[in-house]
Structure formats: C-alpha cells, structure tokens
Enzyme design. Structure first.
Site, short mmCIF file in Angstrom:
data_model
loop_
_atom_site.label_atom_id
_atom_site.label_comp_id
_atom_site.label_asym_id
_atom_site.label_seq_id
_atom_site.Cartn_x
_atom_site.Cartn_y
_atom_site.Cartn_z
N GLU A 69 0.81 -1.21 0.00
CA GLU A 69 0.00 0.00 0.00
C GLU A 69 0.85 1.27 0.00
OE1 GLU A 69 -3.82 -1.76 2.50
OE2 GLU A 69 -2.13 -0.91 3.58
N ASP A 72 -12.69 -4.66 -2.44
CA ASP A 72 -13.64 -5.77 -2.46
C ASP A 72 -14.98 -5.28 -1.93
OD1 ASP A 72 -13.85 -6.47 0.61
OD2 ASP A 72 -11.72 -6.21 0.19
#
Length: 258
Positions: free
Chosen positions: A18, A223
């Site tokens: 990230e 998601d």
C-alpha cells in the site's frame, strides 16, 4: 494550500504494497527503527515526510500514529490503504476519503452507548476538513488524469476500473476482516451512511483527536466485503491500490507545497 514551513507529514499504511514506491521517491531518505517498525524520513515532492508501515489492526495503527507524533514530530497524518465497500454505490476501484471514522466493534453497553469510545463522549471522530479537501482533490485529479495511464489494461478490465469515483463519508474500523455479506449488511443497517470498512482508520482517528493532530484517511476499495472478498485481494493491492496510493500522495504533496 499554504502550510506552515515546519509541516511534517506522517504517511501510514498497513501493508508494504500500500506504500509501494513512496520510500523510493523520497529525497535524502534516512531510516530509523523503533518499536518494531522502520520509519523513513525525507522529502516527498518538497514536503517533509515520514513513511511507516503500521501492520494490520487498531492497536498496531494506534501505536504507529502515536510514535509518529511523539517521537518523530509529525504535524499532520495521512493513512492510505484498502477497504471493503460498505455501500452498493461504492465500487471496487473507487476511493473513499473519510469525513468521519467509527469503531464498529466498540460496544461497552450498558455502560456507554454502542460505538461510543468510553470517556471521550464520541462515537465518530471527524477528519481534518482542509486536509481531507486536499486529499479528495488529489484523488480526483489522479483518477481523472493519471489512473488509466499507470494501470495495466488487463487489470482495468479484470477489476472493471473504467470509471472509478471518489466518495466522501463514514468509514468504520474493527479488528475483523469483513468477509460475509450478512456481516456488512448488518453494519449497513446499523450505520446507514457507511461507505467502507477496514481495520485501522478509527484508531488513528482517536489518537489524532486526543493529540490534537490534523489527519485524513484514504481507502481504495478492494472488495465488496462479502464471501468473495479474499479473491485476488493481494493482486489488487499490488497492481491497483499501490498505484492509487502513490499517485494520490504525489498529488497531495504537490498541493500542500503550493
């Protein structure tokens, strides 16, 4: 945005992917190890910055944020990472910039109301408005001008990233990976304005509130927080979310340096 010349921006992510590329982009980078974490200090696009990985979960994030302020002297904090969608209008590949954060697993009833952090009087911790405005603007500019160029066409097709959007609103955090539709649907029923779910942001928010440090939080939606949540999760983080974070932080620093 005009900022104090002494501004030092702390950049936190839970996973290495990230924050991929940010340390490499630093000028004059030096590293410091403390509390089982490596802090990298340097200049990012003319902003004094400190990058660090918190690891997953609220305790890890709270410790990291506290050390950034108390030991490394950061004046502002931005957290960038991924999240599950908490709203049907928030799609995979969208960005959510928090306006407020709440711990969805905080429940000290009957002593305190559900979601209230005991002895603070708060359920929700608001992000810094000016910093969040700059982050949201940076994210919008990145999606509009850069995203298609830095993403692999196969990933754009695989994850349906043709028209990603920036959303602003409530993010809920808890020490749970939300992987069932029933769970996220219950959270949505309890928190109708919920946009995304993750595992660190509200802890950073509480630390920054208690220490008086302006902060903002960006989450790329990886998601739908349902039974398919773990499918291709790390692939998305590596090939999509990492590029989102790098491009948006670059644009944020450029805005802050103006």
């Amino acid at each position: 945005m005009n900022t104090d010349k002494k501004m030092r921006l702390g950049i936190i992510s839970a996973l290495h992917e990230e924050q991929q590329g940010l340390v490499e982009a630093m000028q004059g980078a030096v590293t410091r190890s403390h509390g089982m974490r490596v802090y990298t200090l340097g200049q990012l696009w003319n902003i004094d910055a400190v990058c660090v990985l918190s690891r997953l979960g609220k305790v890890a994030a709270a410790m990291t944020a506290s050390l950034l302020v108390e030991k490394f002297g950061v004046t502002h904090i931005v957290f960038t990472g991924v999240a599950g969608s908490g709203d049907k209008l928030v799609k995979v590949g969208d960005i959510v910039v928090a306006e407020a954060l709440l711990q969805h697993d905080m429940d000290a009833r009957p002593l305190f109301p559900r979601f209230a952090v005991p002895l603070t009087g708060l359920q929700r911790f608001a992000t810094d408005l000016a910093l969040s405005e700059q982050l949201a603007g940076a994210a919008q500019d990145f999606l509009r001008e850069d995203a298609q160029a830095v993403l692999d066409p196969l990933e754009i097709a695989q994850f349906n990233l043709q028209q990603p959007q920036v959303h602003r609103g409530l993010i809920a955090s808890g020490d749970q990976f939300i992987g069932s539709a029933a769970h996220v649907n219950q959270l949505k029923a309890d928190l109708p304005d919920l946009l995304a779910v993750e595992m660190e942001g509200a802890a950073v928010a509480q630390v920054c509130f208690e220490l008086g440090v302006p902060f903002t939080i960006m989450r790329t939606v990886s998601d739908n927080a349902n039974e398919e949540a773990a499918v291709d999760f790390m692939r998305f983080v590596h090939s999509v979310a990492s590029r989102y974070a790098f491009g948006t932080i670059k644009r944020l620093c450029q805005r802050l340096a103006e």
